[in-house]
Design a protein around this motif. Structure first.
Motif, PDB file in Angstrom:
ATOM      1  N   LEU A 173       6.290   4.984  11.986  1.00 25.97           N
ATOM      2  CA  LEU A 173       5.604   4.621  10.752  1.00 25.97           C
ATOM      3  C   LEU A 173       6.164   5.402   9.566  1.00 25.97           C
ATOM      4  O   LEU A 173       6.560   6.565   9.691  1.00 25.97           O
ATOM      5  N   SER A 174       6.178   4.761   8.411  1.00 28.50           N
ATOM      6  CA  SER A 174       6.603   5.409   7.177  1.00 28.50           C
ATOM      7  C   SER A 174       5.450   6.250   6.638  1.00 28.50           C
ATOM      8  O   SER A 174       4.306   6.162   7.115  1.00 28.50           O
ATOM      9  N   ASN A 175       5.725   7.055   5.616  1.00 32.38           N
ATOM     10  CA  ASN A 175       4.667   7.857   5.008  1.00 32.38           C
ATOM     11  C   ASN A 175       3.544   6.975   4.464  1.00 32.38           C
ATOM     12  O   ASN A 175       2.359   7.300   4.598  1.00 32.38           O
ATOM     13  N   THR A 176       3.917   5.865   3.848  1.00 29.78           N
ATOM     14  CA  THR A 176       2.912   4.959   3.301  1.00 29.78           C
ATOM     15  C   THR A 176       2.035   4.380   4.409  1.00 29.78           C
ATOM     16  O   THR A 176       0.808   4.316   4.272  1.00 29.78           O
ATOM     17  N   GLU A 177       2.659   3.984   5.509  1.00 26.83           N
ATOM     18  CA  GLU A 177       1.904   3.416   6.630  1.00 26.83           C
ATOM     19  C   GLU A 177       1.001   4.459   7.283  1.00 26.83           C
ATOM     20  O   GLU A 177      -0.130   4.155   7.688  1.00 26.83           O
ATOM     21  N   ILE A 178       1.472   5.693   7.374  1.00 22.92           N
ATOM     22  CA  ILE A 178       0.650   6.769   7.941  1.00 22.92           C
ATOM     23  C   ILE A 178      -0.553   7.025   7.037  1.00 22.92           C
ATOM     24  O   ILE A 178      -1.675   7.196   7.513  1.00 22.92           O
ATOM     25  N   ALA A 179      -0.306   7.045   5.741  1.00 21.35           N
ATOM     26  CA  ALA A 179      -1.397   7.271   4.786  1.00 21.35           C
ATOM     27  C   ALA A 179      -2.461   6.188   4.906  1.00 21.35           C
ATOM     28  O   ALA A 179      -3.669   6.467   4.880  1.00 21.35           O
ATOM     29  N   GLU A 180      -2.019   4.936   5.073  1.00 18.31           N
ATOM     30  CA  GLU A 180      -2.969   3.838   5.224  1.00 18.31           C
ATOM     31  C   GLU A 180      -3.743   3.955   6.528  1.00 18.31           C
ATOM     32  O   GLU A 180      -4.956   3.710   6.568  1.00 18.31           O
ATOM     33  N   ALA A 181      -3.056   4.353   7.608  1.00 18.45           N
ATOM     34  CA  ALA A 181      -3.712   4.466   8.916  1.00 18.45           C
ATOM     35  C   ALA A 181      -4.754   5.576   8.932  1.00 18.45           C
ATOM     36  O   ALA A 181      -5.815   5.451   9.561  1.00 18.45           O
ATOM     37  N   LEU A 182      -4.464   6.671   8.227  1.00 21.29           N
ATOM     38  CA  LEU A 182      -5.369   7.827   8.236  1.00 21.29           C
ATOM     39  C   LEU A 182      -6.309   7.847   7.035  1.00 21.29           C
ATOM     40  O   LEU A 182      -7.161   8.735   6.932  1.00 21.29           O
ATOM     41  N   VAL A 183      -6.123   6.882   6.138  1.00 21.84           N
ATOM     42  CA  VAL A 183      -6.937   6.775   4.918  1.00 21.84           C
ATOM     43  C   VAL A 183      -6.867   8.075   4.117  1.00 21.84           C
ATOM     44  O   VAL A 183      -7.884   8.718   3.804  1.00 21.84           O
ATOM     45  N   VAL A 184      -5.661   8.484   3.809  1.00 25.02           N
ATOM     46  CA  VAL A 184      -5.427   9.659   2.979  1.00 25.02           C
ATOM     47  C   VAL A 184      -4.331   9.324   1.971  1.00 25.02           C
ATOM     48  O   VAL A 184      -3.681   8.286   2.061  1.00 25.02           O
ATOM     49  N   ALA A 185      -4.122  10.218   1.018  1.00 23.55           N
ATOM     50  CA  ALA A 185      -3.072  10.013   0.029  1.00 23.55           C
ATOM     51  C   ALA A 185      -1.698  10.247   0.657  1.00 23.55           C
ATOM     52  O   ALA A 185      -1.558  11.048   1.589  1.00 23.55           O
ATOM     53  N   GLU A 186      -0.695   9.552   0.142  1.00 25.42           N
ATOM     54  CA  GLU A 186       0.656   9.708   0.688  1.00 25.42           C
ATOM     55  C   GLU A 186       1.156  11.141   0.517  1.00 25.42           C
ATOM     56  O   GLU A 186       1.873  11.663   1.366  1.00 25.42           O
ATOM     57  N   GLN A 187       0.769  11.787  -0.590  1.00 23.90           N
ATOM     58  CA  GLN A 187       1.178  13.174  -0.801  1.00 23.90           C
ATOM     59  C   GLN A 187       0.591  14.089   0.272  1.00 23.90           C
ATOM     60  O   GLN A 187       1.227  15.051   0.691  1.00 23.90           O
ATOM     61  N   THR A 188      -0.611  13.756   0.741  1.00 24.12           N
ATOM     62  CA  THR A 188      -1.219  14.528   1.817  1.00 24.12           C
ATOM     63  C   THR A 188      -0.404  14.397   3.093  1.00 24.12           C
ATOM     64  O   THR A 188      -0.202  15.370   3.822  1.00 24.12           O
ATOM     65  N   VAL A 189       0.079  13.202   3.362  1.00 26.76           N
ATOM     66  CA  VAL A 189       0.926  12.977   4.537  1.00 26.76           C
ATOM     67  C   VAL A 189       2.200  13.811   4.429  1.00 26.76           C
ATOM     68  O   VAL A 189       2.623  14.456   5.398  1.00 26.76           O
ATOM     69  N   LYS A 190       2.802  13.825   3.261  1.00 27.76           N
ATOM     70  CA  LYS A 190       4.024  14.604   3.062  1.00 27.76           C
ATOM     71  C   LYS A 190       3.768  16.092   3.307  1.00 27.76           C
ATOM     72  O   LYS A 190       4.610  16.794   3.884  1.00 27.76           O
ATOM     73  N   THR A 191       2.612  16.561   2.877  1.00 31.30           N
ATOM     74  CA  THR A 191       2.257  17.965   3.096  1.00 31.30           C
ATOM     75  C   THR A 191       2.118  18.251   4.583  1.00 31.30           C
ATOM     76  O   THR A 191       2.610  19.274   5.083  1.00 31.30           O
TER      77      THR A 191
END
Length: 233
Positions: A173-191
């Motif tokens: 999954l891409s960062n955007t897809e992970i963010a959508e799956a976890l319902v968080v901001a994409e910047q949070t995923v990057k962190t």
């Protein structure tokens, strides 16, 4: 920003074809080529491209050894992004290259647009992991290998959320897809990803997905949590 690329392949027609294809793009400059691994290492160190397209199988020094030399330089020297090229979609050499720090791999028979896209992806610092063939390669080889020694303590150093993010990375999954799956901001995923790489002492997403399978965090073919897991935050 112009992406500087070096093409390493023992077939002159392949080098010329890939070079012409990439040079036609406004944001890509082909700075050199090499017909074997030894020359690829020398030319890469001389020309310092952003991305090296590295054929896996070449005479003399193969692409795997060349990638290792370029991706593990002494003293924190310059390191390019390496994109492995292969004719075979289940090649143990490619798996070893991912472990060494290559940013991904691409089949030579892939459409031209995929090659251009792959160069841009790895130049941007991402790993080329989304294609199912990449995950299948890692799954098939990880299935036949013992669990990585000492991996469990490293996995337990992750928080529950970091383990979730690592599992999603392993699924491609891409960062955007992970963010959508976890319902968080994409910047949070990057962190979270930055913390995962730091805790596990990994270079990038490519090494992260290999670690996820080798450690047993992901069971091959299932994409489900395996025998080790992260602790609760």
């Amino acid at each position: 920003m112009t992406i500087r690329v070096l093409v390493a392949d023992d077939h002159a027609m392949v080098r010329a074809g890939f070079g012409a294809l990439l040079a036609a793009e406004r944001d890509i400059e082909v700075v050199g080529g090499a017909a074997d691994g030894e020359r690829a290492v020398a030319e890469t160190r001389r020309l310092r491209p952003d991305v090296v397209l590295m054929d896996v199988r070449m005479p003399g020094m193969d692409g795997l050894r060349a990638a290792r030399l370029l991706l593990a330089p002494p003293g924190g020297e310059y390191r390019p992004r390496v994109l492995m090229l292969t004719t075979f979609d289940l090649d143990d050499y490619v798996y070893e290259a991912l472990r060494a720090g290559a940013s991904g791999f691409l089949l030579k028979e892939a459409p031209p647009a995929d090659l251009v896209s792959a160069v841009r992806v790895v130049a941007a610092g991402d790993a080329l992991l989304a294609p199912s063939v990449t995950r299948r390669l890692i799954e098939e080889i990880a299935r036949c290998r013992p669990a990585l020694p000492g991996a469990a303590p490293r996995v337990r150093s992750l928080t529950e959320r970091e383990s979730e993010v690592l599992l999603h990375i392993a699924r491609g999954l891409s960062n955007t897809e992970i963010a959508e799956a976890l319902v968080v901001a994409e910047q949070t995923v990057k962190t979270h990803i930055s913390r995962i790489l730091a805790k596990l002492d990994l270079r990038d997403r490519a090494q992260a997905i290999v670690f996820a399978y080798e450690s047993g965090l992901v069971v091959p073919r299932s994409g489900l949590p395996g025998r080790t897991g992260g602790r609760t935050a």
